[in-house]
Design an enzyme around this catalytic site. Structure first.
Site, short mmCIF file in Angstrom:
data_model
loop_
_atom_site.label_atom_id
_atom_site.label_comp_id
_atom_site.label_asym_id
_atom_site.label_seq_id
_atom_site.Cartn_x
_atom_site.Cartn_y
_atom_site.Cartn_z
CG ASP A 4 -9.21 1.44 3.47
OD1 ASP A 4 -10.08 0.64 3.07
OD2 ASP A 4 -8.04 1.12 3.71
CE LYS A 12 -4.36 -1.04 2.23
NZ LYS A 12 -5.12 -0.84 3.46
N GLY A 17 -17.56 -3.76 11.27
CA GLY A 17 -16.55 -3.51 10.24
C GLY A 17 -16.97 -3.85 8.81
CB ALA A 72 -1.55 4.75 16.13
N GLY A 73 -2.37 2.38 13.42
CA GLY A 73 -1.76 1.77 12.23
C GLY A 73 -2.26 2.42 10.96
CE1 TYR A 120 -12.11 -6.68 6.59
CE2 TYR A 120 -13.11 -8.81 6.15
CZ TYR A 120 -12.09 -7.90 5.94
OH TYR A 120 -11.05 -8.21 5.10
P1 NAP Z 1 -1.74 -2.18 11.55
O1 NAP Z 1 -1.19 -1.13 10.66
O2 NAP Z 1 -0.99 -3.45 11.76
O3 NAP Z 1 -2.03 -1.51 12.99
C1 NAP Z 1 -2.52 -2.27 14.04
C2 NAP Z 1 -2.77 -1.37 15.27
O4 NAP Z 1 -3.33 -2.17 16.29
C3 NAP Z 1 -1.51 -0.74 15.84
O5 NAP Z 1 -1.83 0.54 16.31
C4 NAP Z 1 -1.16 -1.68 16.98
O6 NAP Z 1 -0.49 -1.06 18.07
C5 NAP Z 1 -2.53 -2.08 17.45
N1 NAP Z 1 -2.48 -3.39 18.12
C6 NAP Z 1 -2.10 -4.57 17.58
N2 NAP Z 1 -2.17 -5.54 18.52
C7 NAP Z 1 -2.59 -4.95 19.66
C8 NAP Z 1 -2.84 -5.43 20.99
N3 NAP Z 1 -2.67 -6.72 21.32
N4 NAP Z 1 -3.25 -4.54 21.93
C9 NAP Z 1 -3.42 -3.23 21.62
N5 NAP Z 1 -3.18 -2.71 20.39
C10 NAP Z 1 -2.78 -3.57 19.41
O7 NAP Z 1 -3.19 -2.65 11.06
P2 NAP Z 1 -4.23 -1.80 10.19
O8 NAP Z 1 -3.96 -2.01 8.76
O9 NAP Z 1 -4.27 -0.42 10.73
O10 NAP Z 1 -5.60 -2.59 10.51
C11 NAP Z 1 -6.19 -2.57 11.79
C12 NAP Z 1 -7.46 -3.39 11.76
O11 NAP Z 1 -8.42 -2.78 10.89
C13 NAP Z 1 -7.26 -4.82 11.21
O12 NAP Z 1 -8.04 -5.71 11.97
C14 NAP Z 1 -7.80 -4.73 9.80
O13 NAP Z 1 -8.30 -5.98 9.33
C15 NAP Z 1 -8.93 -3.74 9.98
N6 NAP Z 1 -9.29 -3.03 8.74
C16 NAP Z 1 -10.58 -3.12 8.33
C17 NAP Z 1 -10.98 -2.44 7.20
C18 NAP Z 1 -12.42 -2.53 6.76
O14 NAP Z 1 -12.70 -2.24 5.60
N7 NAP Z 1 -13.34 -2.89 7.64
C19 NAP Z 1 -10.06 -1.68 6.47
C20 NAP Z 1 -8.74 -1.61 6.92
C21 NAP Z 1 -8.36 -2.30 8.06
P3 NAP Z 1 1.12 -0.91 18.12
O15 NAP Z 1 1.43 0.35 17.36
O16 NAP Z 1 1.40 -0.82 19.56
O17 NAP Z 1 1.68 -2.15 17.47
#
Ligand code: NAP
Length: 278
Positions: free
Chosen positions: A110, A73, A242, A133-134, A221
């Site tokens: 998104d 991405k 989601g 904050a991802g 989701y």
């Molecule tokens: P990412 O970039 O890997 O970020 C993950 C975030 O979650 C980070 O801030 C991380 O914190 C935190 N995290 C991970 N494990 C944790 C734990 N055990 N306790 C507390 N915080 C935790 O992922 P992303 O791409 O942002 O995606 C996040 C979620 O959104 C995923 O489940 C993804 O499937 C979903 N999503 C859904 C859609 C949709 O269309 N519905 C679209 C995009 C994403 P740290 O910084 O401390 O590691």
């Protein structure tokens, strides 16, 4: 005996690594069939070292559009002819389409996907706390800003990551351990907590801190109803699971590629059936 060969006029697909089990092929192929379009959507697992070759293929073969997921991405931004403003704002590309004069455009759907259910329910949000904050949190923050939410904060397990994002979007930071101390009307789960598999029993928000006037929005989701959503609903909150964002972002891709609207109710049903393994 004559064999029928289906040669679609338009080809689309998703790239990622590992691609895993993506719902996008099921959803887009259903939408093409429903719209009577002569098109097919494929799954293309693609390791990072093949990304440049893939872009050459997109420019050479009759590929109409591409969905882009992790880990491509960010890097793909530099390989297209232009990126849209919303993609630049989110800092990632999740969609390729052909723009004017045959230019390959990188976009991010998104943000539109996040906003879609909020606009459909006419949500009025005054304050919001983003959990995580991802990459996905960036689209959420851009969306909340676009909605004109006046008080926005971000909290994350790793404080530094929240601080960096807060600077980019000019929002407040709350320490993860103190996230329940202030009142926010809207909570957005942008962590993977609650996802099917090892994290399914987890939630980023303690149940006792939901109150009925809140709106709980989960980005996860799968499963369709996470622990976060179930507990929020039990406390009387409005909820957005989601799948609404997932189908919303796919509908925006479908519009970019075909100029047509996707039936979101049917899309949610198809995705739920796919998750249930039917
Ligand atoms: P990412 O970039 O890997 O970020 C993950 C975030 O979650 C980070 O801030 C991380 O914190 C935190 N995290 C991970 N494990 C944790 C734990 N055990 N306790 C507390 N915080 C935790 O992922 P992303 O791409 O942002 O995606 C996040 C979620 O959104 C995923 O489940 C993804 O499937 C979903 N999503 C859904 C859609 C949709 O269309 N519905 C679209 C995009 C994403 P740290 O910084 O401390 O590691």
């Amino acid at each position: 005996m004559q064999t029928e060969i289906f040669i679609p006029r338009r080809i689309m697909g998703i790239i990622g690594h590992p691609l895993g089990h993506s719902l996008s092929p099921v959803l887009h192929n259903w939408a093409f069939r429903k719209a009577g379009l002569d098109a097919a959507y494929m799954a293309w697992p693609l390791p990072p070292e093949r990304l440049a070759d893939f872009i050459t293929a997109v420019r050479t073969l009759p590929i109409t559009g591409v969905s882009v997921t992790i880990p491509h991405k960010e890097r793909i931004k530099d390989m297209v002819d232009e990126v849209t403003d919303r993609s630049a704002l989110v800092g990632a590309v999740n969609t390729l389409f052909w723009g004017k004069d045959g230019r390959l455009v990188g976009d991010n759907t998104d943000l539109a996907g996040f906003l879609r259910p909020l606009k459909d329910m006419n949500a009025r949000i005054e304050s919001a706390l983003v959990l995580g904050a991802g990459g996905a949190a960036r689209a959420v923050l851009a969306g909340l800003k676009e909605l004109g939410v006046t008080r926005i904060a971000i909290t994350n397990r790793t404080l530094e990551r929240a601080e960096n994002l807060a600077l980019d979007f000019d929002v407040d930071v709350v320490a993860w351990q103190e996230r329940t101390r202030s009142e926010f009307q809207c909570l957005v789960n942008a962590t993977p907590l609650g996802m099917a598999g090892q994290r399914e029993d987890e939630t980023p928000w303690p149940e006792a801190y939901f109150s009925p006037h809140m709106l709980a929005y989960d980005l996860v989701y799968n499963p369709g109803r996470t622990r976060f959503i179930r507990e929020a609903e039990h406390a009387g909150c409005a909820v957005v699971p989601g799948m609404a964002m997932f189908t919303g972002q796919a509908a925006e891709q479908f519009r970019l590629w075909t100029g047509q609207d996707m039936d979101l109710t049917g899309a949610a049903r198809v995705c739920a059936q796919a998750l249930a393994g039917n």
